[in-house]
Design an enzyme around this catalytic site. Structure first.
Site, PDB file in Angstrom:
ATOM      1  N   ALA A 123       0.871  -1.243   0.091  1.00 10.43           N
ATOM      2  CA  ALA A 123       0.525   0.015  -0.278  1.00 10.43           C
ATOM      3  C   ALA A 123       0.764   1.612  -0.395  1.00 10.43           C
ATOM      4  O   ALA A 123       1.652   1.395   0.033  1.00 10.43           O
ATOM      5  CB  ALA A 123      -1.168   0.087   1.066  1.00 10.43           C
ATOM      6  N   LYS A 124       0.521   2.316  -0.450  1.00  9.14           N
ATOM      7  CA  LYS A 124       0.825   3.685  -0.198  1.00  9.14           C
ATOM      8  C   LYS A 124       0.144   4.666  -0.193  1.00  9.14           C
ATOM      9  O   LYS A 124      -0.875   5.181  -1.265  1.00  9.14           O
ATOM     10  CB  LYS A 124       1.840   3.914  -1.361  1.00  9.14           C
ATOM     11  CG  LYS A 124       3.326   4.814  -1.521  1.00  9.14           C
ATOM     12  CD  LYS A 124       3.925   3.741  -0.518  1.00  9.14           C
ATOM     13  CE  LYS A 124       5.902   4.800  -0.644  1.00  9.14           C
ATOM     14  NZ  LYS A 124       6.349   3.476   0.692  1.00  9.14           N
ATOM     15  N   GLY A 125       0.704   6.149   0.757  1.00  8.81           N
ATOM     16  CA  GLY A 125      -0.681   7.004   0.652  1.00  8.81           C
ATOM     17  C   GLY A 125       0.065   8.155   0.669  1.00  8.81           C
ATOM     18  O   GLY A 125       1.368   7.876   1.025  1.00  8.81           O
TER      19      GLY A 125
END
Length: 437
Positions: A123-125
């Protein structure tokens, strides 16, 4: 790995990229996926699935500024794949955050976790904001509101954020507190990279740099470069570059060049890296060191072309490109930053016989110690720094050894070996679990 169906290669251009504009993280991630798929058998349906994120959440984050005005920011959380466990990945505050960047980086996190054999997906944000434009109070309010907006999609068994560009342990503490307040109980496992006093792990901040140093040491030994006779140049003296440089110097290597955003310092006899604070400790300390000592000043671009045994690009992405790859004089490149080498440059370095150890192995100490932190939070039992270092050493050597076996068995580059290992593990998990419904 076993498979009932031969893979088809993703429809991405595998030739050199047009580098008049920088290659995006998503473009690079898809190119690398296609290249890895050409080396192994993987179910075509699983491969098609891995070309896309499972979900991308976009939220608006209103913030009341100190002057009473209200500004609205855009935030993202990209979740790529969770077949091996909860999503895991950083949260960055930067003015150039984009949806596609978050998707591409989330794909890299899937591969990184798989290379290290961790029970996580990628994931990445991020939030599109310049963190330097925020006061500490504004940054805290922005973090707490962003947490509220993504609260339903994160959690210790769903998605576990961590620090990245523009965020730090304090940011993670605010995120944990906001999430815990909404849940009605303290849940430290919702994030990693927290201060140890609220459930963080000792050794987390320096872990990516420590893993870079460990991988460099193992690779030098493999290619018969005794550290005591090895010269190293490190681009970027943040937490990764500084930690790696200090450890390598401690283990006997000669660090001849380091840099910050203003440029590099070079001394063929060796730089006293222990005397230079990292960028996090003292911004632009490399520049101050240059002013106070008799060393040669270089640009960051010139550092990349120094005649050294090992080059560690540990600053930003896309610094080694088709334009300068022929001029890289190092025999070994160990990637400390995420994506410092473009796809086209990687091809050139491979053809020249330069050994490039990829970021998804080299700087994976961060996510590995994040995994240790997650375990500590679940068990409510904190590890000592000594244990963290011992466990990280064992995990990094084990992962490096698996890649070495692929390099030797298949005659491929270290990057190809890393993606082969990662894609094999993720693909096998998809094949075992199946596609529902």
């Amino acid at each position: 790995m076993a498979s009932n169906q031969q893979s088809s290669i993703p429809s991405v251009d595998r030739g050199p990229a047009d580098e008049t504009t920088p290659e995006t993280a998503l473009e690079t991630a898809r190119r690398q996926l296609g290249r890895a798929a050409s080396h192994i058998e993987i179910d075509a349906a699983a491969l098609e699935r891995l070309k896309h994120p499972a979900k991308v959440h976009e939220v608006t984050v209103p913030l009341e500024r100190e002057d009473g005005s209200v500004e609205v920011f855009t935030g993202y959380r990209a979740q790529h794949d969770s077949v091996r466990g909860p999503y895991k990945g950083g949260l960055r505050y930067h003015p150039e955050v984009t949806r596609d960047e978050c998707v591409g980086l989330s794909m890299w996190m899937t591969w990184k976790c798989a290379v290290m054999d961790l029970p996580f997906g990628g994931a990445k944000g991020g939030i599109i904001v310049d963190p330097k434009s925020l006061t500490d109070d504004e940054k805290e309010r922005l973090t707490r509101r962003f947490t509220h907006e993504i609260r339903d999609v994160i959690g210790p068994t769903k998605d576990i954020p961590a620090p990245d560009m523009g965020t730090d342990p304090a940011t993670m503490a605010w995120l944990m507190d906001a999430y815990s307040m909404q849940e009605g109980e303290t849940i430290p496992g919702v994030v990693t990279g927290k201060p140890p006093v609220v459930g963080g792990s000792y050794g987390r901040e320096e872990a990516p740099g420590r893993s870079v140093a460990i991988v460099t040491r193992e690779t030098c030994e493999y290619y018969d470069y005794p550290l005591e006779e090895t010269t190293v140049a490190v681009q970027g003296f943040g937490s990764v570059g500084a930690s790696a440089a200090r450890l390598l110097e401690e283990w006997g290597a000669t660090v001849v060049a380091v840099s910050d955003v203003n440029g590099a310092v070079y001394d063929p006899a060796g730089i006293d890296v222990a005397a230079i604070p990292s960028h996090d400790e003292e911004p632009e300390a490399v520049t101050s060191y240059a002013a106070a000592t008799d060393v040669t000043r270089l640009s960051n671009a010139e550092l990349l072309e120094l005649d050294v045994d090992v080059l560690v690009p540990a600053a930003i992405g896309n610094v080694i490109t088709a334009d300068n790859a022929e001029a890289v004089a190092a025999d070994i490149v160990v990637e400390g930053a995420n994506g410092p080498t473009t796809f086209a440059a990687d091809t050139i370095l491979d053809e020249r016989g330069v050994h490039v150890v990829p970021d998804i192995l080299a700087n994976a100490g961060g996510v590995t110690v994040s995994y240790f932190e997650w375990l500590q939070d679940i068990n409510r039992r904190q590890w000592t720094l000594e244990r963290v270092h011992e466990e990280l050493e064992a995990e990094m050597i084990d992962a490096w050894s698996h890649l070495r076996e692929e390099v030797e068995r298949r005659g491929v580059s270290w990057r190809d070996a890393a993606y082969i290992v990662a894609l094999s593990r993720v693909g096998e998990a998809h094949e075992v679990r199946g596609l529902w419904p």
